[in-house]
Design an enzyme around this catalytic site. Structure first.
Site, PDB file in Angstrom:
ATOM      1  N   LEU A 141       0.832  -1.200   0.000  1.00 28.10           N
ATOM      2  CA  LEU A 141       0.000   0.000   0.000  1.00 28.10           C
ATOM      3  C   LEU A 141       0.865   1.247   0.000  1.00 28.10           C
ATOM      4  CD1 LEU A 141      -2.726  -0.989   2.604  1.00 28.10           C
ATOM      5  CD2 LEU A 141      -3.011  -0.809   0.148  1.00 28.10           C
ATOM      6  N   VAL A 187       3.886  -0.796   4.328  1.00 29.74           N
ATOM      7  CA  VAL A 187       2.519  -1.144   4.694  1.00 29.74           C
ATOM      8  C   VAL A 187       1.921  -1.956   3.549  1.00 29.74           C
ATOM      9  CG1 VAL A 187       0.274  -0.238   5.332  1.00 29.74           C
ATOM     10  CG2 VAL A 187       2.327   0.967   6.030  1.00 29.74           C
ATOM     11  N   LYS A 241       1.459  -3.488   8.892  1.00 36.05           N
ATOM     12  CA  LYS A 241       2.616  -2.582   8.914  1.00 36.05           C
ATOM     13  C   LYS A 241       3.830  -3.362   9.384  1.00 36.05           C
ATOM     14  CE  LYS A 241       5.025   0.695  11.333  1.00 36.05           C
ATOM     15  NZ  LYS A 241       5.266   1.184  12.658  1.00 36.05           N
ATOM     16  N   ASP A 286      -0.985  15.820  15.850  1.00 41.74           N
ATOM     17  CA  ASP A 286      -0.869  15.875  14.388  1.00 41.74           C
ATOM     18  C   ASP A 286      -2.203  15.523  13.753  1.00 41.74           C
ATOM     19  OD1 ASP A 286       0.242  16.254  11.922  1.00 41.74           O
ATOM     20  OD2 ASP A 286       1.340  14.368  11.874  1.00 41.74           O
TER      21      ASP A 286
END
Ligand SMILES: *[C@@H]1O[C@H](CO)[C@@H](O)[C@H](O)[C@H]1NC(C)=O
Ligand SMILES: *[C@@H]1O[C@H](CO)[C@@H](O)[C@H](O)[C@H]1NC(C)=O
Ligand SMILES: *[C@@H]1O[C@H](CO)[C@@H](O)[C@H](O)[C@H]1NC(C)=O
Ligand SMILES: *[C@@H]1O[C@H](CO)[C@@H](O)[C@H](O)[C@H]1NC(C)=O
Ligand SMILES: *[C@@H]1O[C@H](CO)[C@@H](O)[C@H](O)[C@H]1NC(C)=O
Length: 801
Positions: free
Chosen positions: A521, A529, A549, A655
Site C-alpha cells: 500500500l 505497509v 505494517k 498531528d
C-alpha cells in the site's frame, strides 16, 4: 492604445511568418510526397522523384525538424549523394525501399549521426562501402535484403559486421550473387585476396631524452594492400614519413618536451575495413618552473606555482635562503597534473609576520633543475601597523597596536568579526532554507527519526506546559494507526503515570501463516505497509482484509518500543479510531495488524470528491461525485467523536489532520494513519533542526512559539480539519510559505471561510481558533454542535461507494 496596436501587429507578423514558412516548405515538398514538420513520405510512383527532397537551412530555421523519411516505389531515384541528407541532422529513421537506388556515396550519412534505423531493402545496390556507415552509431545493422549484392571483396565487410551483430534479422539469410550468377549466403563468402587490414607499430612506446631522434615502423597486413597513414598533425617535433610497400616509417627529429605523453596514430584501411595502432611518446626533460606567483589568501594562504619536467621533479622550498622543512602548517600541495605540467601551492596555515620574506622554489630531476624566487608578505609585524587600513587586515582600522599582548587582541577582534560573519551567513542560510522548505522538503528526506531532538509532535511526551526535554518515548506515548502519539500529563488531566497501561493488557498474537500479503500500500518512515488477508482472526469470518505494517529495523530498543506500543494500542479501542488487531512477532520483520480502510486517507478522499476531482482522477474511480454539505458534516462529526474519546483517555494527538484520518466503506471515518503521511505529504510539515517536522499549518500560536501541545491545541487542529473538509482537502494557507504561515498564525490571523461553508460551521472553526487556549470550545461541545448540525441535514450515504 499604442501598445495594443503594437502587440496586434506583432501577432499578425508571427502568423504571417508561420504561413510563409509552411508555404515555402510545401513548395519544397515534391508532388509525390507528403511532408509534415517531422516526416517526409514519398510513396506515389507517379510522377515520382529523381532526387531526395532537399531541405535548406532556411527551412531548418522554420522549426521543421525531420526525424523520419520514407521513400518507396520510385522509378527514377538512383543515388543518395553527399548532399541528399546533409541538412537532416535529426534524422532517426530512413527507409528507401523498392527504388532504383544503385549507389550511396561514402559521405552520405556524415551529418546524420542520430540515424537509428535504416531500411534499404529491394533496391538495386550491388556494392556498398563500409565508409558510408563509419560515423553511424546504429543499434542494428541496415536492412539490405532484396538488393543484387555481389559476392565481391568490397562487400566482405557486410559479412564481418553481420557476424558481430547479434540482433540482425538478416544475419543468416542475406544473399549475394557470385560471378556465375548464383545466389549465395553472404555469411559464407570468402572472396580471393580479400582480408581486413591490421596494423602494428614498433616500438609502441618510446622513452627518450628531449632533442633525440626516433624512428618507428608501422607495418600492415591485409588484402588488397592497405593505405597506411600516420597522424602527425599538431606535433611540435619535426616528423617525416616514408611509405613503403606494406609499411611506413615515421622519423621524429629533436623530440620536443611539449610532445611528452602524446599518442601518434597509424591507421590502415582498404576496401574491407580499417584498423589502427599507436606510438606513445615518453620524453624525458629537465624541470622548468613555468610560474611562481605572489601569495593568495584562499581557504589557506597559498603561493601558487606551475612546474613541468619528466620525470616529475622533486620540489624544495627555501625561506630567506633557509631550507624550509615542510610540516602540517606549511606544505607543498599539487592540485592538478595535466600530463607533465603540475599546478600546486605552497600552503601556509595562518602565517604571521615571521613568515614574510623571500621564498625560493627549486625543482630537480635527473636531467637538471630550475629555480625561481618570490617575495611573500602575509602580515605586518605587530608594532608596525600603518595608519591606513592594511589590505591584509580588513577587520581592524585601529592605529598601531602595542606589541605582543595586544596582538592577541587583534586575533580576538578578527575572531569576533569572523564569528559575526559566520553568524550572518548562517542566518541567511536558515532564512533562505526556511522560505524554500515548502518545496525543499519533498521526497524521502522527510523521515522522522526515533532519536529526535526536540519537538516532534508524534514522538515526545510533553509535560503539558513546556518543551519536552527527553528524547525517550517512555511509557507515555502511544501510536494510533501507525503513528506514535504522545500522552500528555498536564495539570488538568494529570493521572498516575502509567495509568493507561493496565498490567493485564493482553496483546493478541497472530500466526504468520494466517497472514497472506496481497500488495504494497505504501512505504512510510517506519517500514512498509501492505494489504493482506488474515485468516482466523474473528470467529464469525474465515478471512478478512487487513493493513499490515512491518517494522523496518528491529534493534533491541526498537523491539521494546514495538511491544510497548502494541500494548498501548490494544487499550485504545473506539469506533472512530482505527482498529488494532494484534501483532505477529514469530520472525522478522515484526508486524502490526490493523483494520483495512478501503478508501485510504481522508485528504486524498476529499480531493477526489471535490471540484478538482476530474483533474486528479486516475481512471479507477468511476464515481467522482462531489461531496455534499451533509456528508462533510458527517465526516467532521466522526472525527470529533474520535477526538472526544482521545481526550477522555488524556491523549494529545499533536498531528490531527485529514491526511491522518482514514476512510472506509459507507463514509466511515476513523482517526489513524499508516505512518506514511510524512513521506507523502511532506509539504505539510515544516522542518526544524535536523529531524523534527512540525505540521505548523495545523498548529495554534502557543504550539508554534512554545511547543506547547494540549487537548486545546488538538481542538485548534480540529478546526483546521473542518476547514480542510469544507475546502475539499486544500492545504491550509496554501498560498503562503512556511515562514509566512508562522508569521500569520502568531500574529493572530485565521483561515478564511471556505466558499461552500455554512456560517454555523465557520463560527465553530472560529471557536476552535481562539488565541487563548481556555477560550476555545471544549471538544465535547464541538462534537455535539456538529451532531446537531448533521441531524439538521440528513446524509444520503448511498451516493458514495
Ligand atoms: C528535433 O526532434 C528531435 C526528436 O523529436 C529532438 O530531440 C530535437 O531536439 C529536435 N530538434 C530541434 C532543433 O527542434
Ligand atoms: C549538418 O547539419 C547542420 C544543421 O542542419 C548544418 O548546419 C551543417 O552545415 C551540416 N553539416 C554538414 C557537413 O553538412
Ligand atoms: C523508426 O522505426 C522504428 C521501426 O520501424 C519504429 O518503431 C519507430 O517508431 C520509428 N521512429 C520514428 C521516430 O519514426
Ligand atoms: C541496376 O543497376 C545496374 C548498374 O549497376 C544497371 O545496369 C541496371 O539496369 C539496374 N537495374 C534496374 C532495374 O534499374
Ligand atoms: C552509440 O550509442 C550508444 C547507445 O545507443 C551510446 O552509449 C554511445 O555513447 C554512442 N556512441 C557514439 C560514438 O555516439
Amino acid at each position: 492604445m499604442d501598445s495594443n496596436v503594437g502587440e496586434y501587429g506583432m501577432a499578425r507578423l508571427g502568423i504571417f511568418m508561420v504561413l510563409v514558412g509552411l508555404w515555402r516548405f510545401s513548395a519544397a515538398c515534391p508532388a509525390s510526397c507528403t511532408c509534415s514538420i517531422s516526416r517526409i513520405a514519398c510513396i506515389d510512383p507517379g510522377p515520382g522523384i529523381e532526387d531526395f527532397p532537399i531541405l535548406t537551412l532556411d527551412d531548418m530555421e522554420m522549426d521543421i525538424n525531420i526525424t523520419d523519411i520514407y521513400i518507396a516505389n520510385q522509378n527514377r531515384l538512383f543515388d543518395i549523394n553527399d548532399n541528399s541528407l546533409k541538412y537532416y541532422s535529426n534524422l532517426r529513421n530512413l527507409t528507401v525501399i523498392n527504388t532504383r537506388l544503385t549507389s550511396i556515396s561514402s559521405q552520405a550519412f556524415n551529418n546524420n549521426t542520430r540515424l537509428q534505423y535504416l531500411n534499404l531493402r529491394d533496391n538495386n545496390l550491388s556494392t556498398l562501402s563500409w565508409r558510408t556507415f563509419q560515423n553511424l552509431n546504429m543499434t542494428s545493422f541496415p536492412l539490405l535484403s532484396g538488393n543484387p549484392l555481389k559476392c565481391v571483396c568490397e562487400n566482405l565487410w557486410i559479412k564481418l559486421r553481420l557476424q558481430e551483430d547479434v540482433e540482425s534479422p538478416e544475419k543468416e539469410d542475406l544473399k549475394c550473387i557470385d560471378e556465375r550468377g548464383r545466389r549465395k549466403s553472404i555469411s559464407r563468402i570468402s572472396p580471393p585476396d580479400c582480408e581486413a587490414p591490421a596494423a602494428e607499430v614498433s616500438p609502441s612506446i618510446v622513452t627518450k631524452k628531449e632533442g633525440s631522434d626516433v624512428a618507428a615502423v608501422c607495418s600492415a597486413t591485409g588484402s588488397p594492400a592497405p593505405e597506411i597513414m600516420w597522424n602527425t598533425e599538431n606535433l611540435f617535433t619535426i616528423a617525416d614519413t616514408n611509405p613503403l610497400d606494406m609499411e611506413s616509417i615515421l622519423t621524429l627529429s629533436g623530440l620536443s618536451p611539449s610532445d611528452n605523453g602524446r599518442v601518434i596514430t597509424c591507421s590502415v584501411e582498404n576496401i574491407v575495413g580499417q584498423s589502427e595502432a599507436y606510438l606513445q611518446l615518453n620524453i624525458l626533460f629537465r624541470p622548468t618552473i613555468l610560474e611562481l606567483l605572489e601569495p593568495l589568501n584562499l581557504h589557506h594562504w597559498c603561493i601558487p606555482f606551475t612546474v613541468t619536467g619528466n620525470p616529475k621533479p622533486e620540489l624544495q622550498w627555501y625561506h630567506q635562503d633557509q631550507k624550509l622543512h615542510e610540516q602540517e602548517y606549511i606544505k607543498t600541495e599539487i592540485h592538478e597534473s595535466l600530463g607533465s605540467v603540475h599546478h600546486g601551492c605552497l600552503q601556509l596555515v595562518n602565517p604571521t609576520h615571521i613568515h614574510n620574506g623571500q621564498y625560493t622554489l627549486v625543482a630537480r630531476n635527473e636531467y637538471g633543475e630550475d629555480s625561481k624566487v618570490i617575495d611573500a608578505h602575509f602580515l605586518l609585524p605587530p608594532n608596525d601597523y600603518p595608519d591606513t587600513e592594511s589590505p591584509y587586515y580588513p577587520f581592524t582600522t585601529d592605529p598601531p597596536l602595542p606589541p605582543i599582548d595586544d596582538s592577541v587582541a587583534v586575533y580576538v577582534v578578527v575572531g569576533i568579526a569572523g564569528v559575526a560573519l559566520i553568524g550572518c551567513v548562517l542566518m541567511v542560510i536558515i532564512l533562505k532554507y526556511g522560505r524554500n522548505s515548502k518545496f525543499g522538503m519533498k521526497g524521502s528526506s522527510s523521515v522522522i527519526s526515533n532519536d529526535d531532538d526536540s519537538a516532534s509532535p508524534l514522538h515526545h511526551v510533553s509535560n503539558g506546559n513546556n518543551t519536552p526535554s527527553s528524547s525517550e518515548m517512555g511509557h507515555d506515548a502511544v501510536i494510533i494507526g501507525m503513528t506514535k502519539i504522545p500522552v500528555i500529563e498536564n495539570l488538568q488531566y494529570f493521572r498516575q503515570s502509567g495509568s493507561m497501561l493496565k498490567s493485564d493488557t493482553f496483546v493478541q498474537h497472530i500466526k504468520r501463516h494466517n497472514i497472506v500479503l496481497k500488495r504494497e500500500l505504501g512505504e512510510g518512515a517506519f517500514g512498509k505497509v501492505f494489504l493482506a488477508e488474515c485468516y482466523n482472526l474473528t470467529p464469525d469470518q474465515d478471512k478478512i482484509l487487513v493493513a499490515v505494517k512491518t517494522l523496518k529495523e528491529a534493534s533491541e530498543s526498537g523491539r521494546a518500543d514495538f511491544h510497548r506500543e502494541a500494548e498501548l494500542l490494544t487499550n485504545l479501542q473506539h469506533e472512530h479510531i482505527v482498529t488494532f488487531y494484534g501483532v505477529c512477532v514469530e520472525s522478522d520483520p515484526l508486524i502490526m495488524v490493523f483494520e483495512y480502510m478501503k478508501h485510504g486517507d481522508l485528504n486524498k478522499f476529499l480531493r477526489s470528491h471535490g471540484p478538482d476531482a476530474v483533474l486528479m482522477a486516475d481512471g479507477q474511480h468511476s464515481l467522482m461525485v462531489e461531496l455534499t454539505q451533509s456528508q462533510m458534516l458527517h465526516i467532521a462529526q466522526q472525527i470529533a467523536a474520535g477526538m472526544v474519546y482521545l481526550a477522555s483517555q488524556h491523549f494529545v494527538h499533536r498531528d490531527l489532520a485529514t491526511r491522518n484520518c482514514l476512510v472506509g466503506e459507507n463514509l466511515l471515518v476513523k482517526i489513524g494513519d499508516f505512518g506514511m503521511s510524512r513521506d507523502v505529504y511532506s509539504t505539510d510539515y515544516y522542518r526544524v533542526g535536523g529531524h523534527t517536522m512540525l505540521p505548523i499549518r495545523w498548529m495554534p500560536p502557543e504550539s508554534i512559539m512554545y511547543r506547547r501541545f494540549t487537548t486545546e491545541s488538538d481542538v485548534w487542529s480540529l478546526g483546521v480539519v473542518l476547514w480542510e473538509i469544507f475546502t475539499y482537502g486544500k492545504q491550509p494557507w496554501y498560498q503562503l510559505s512556511n515562514n509566512e504561515v508562522i508569521e500569520c498564525i502568531t500574529q493572530g490571523r485565521v483561515l478564511q471561510r471556505p466558499r461552500s461553508c455554512p456560517k454555523e460551521v465557520y463560527d465553530l472553526m472560529l471557536g476552535c481558533w481562539q488565541r487563548e487556549p481556555y477560550m476555545r470550545h471544549h471538544i465535547k461541545e464541538i462534537y455535539s454542535l456538529l451532531q446537531s448540525l448533521a441531524k439538521a441535514s440528513p446524509v444520503y450515504l448511498d451516493i458514495l461507494g
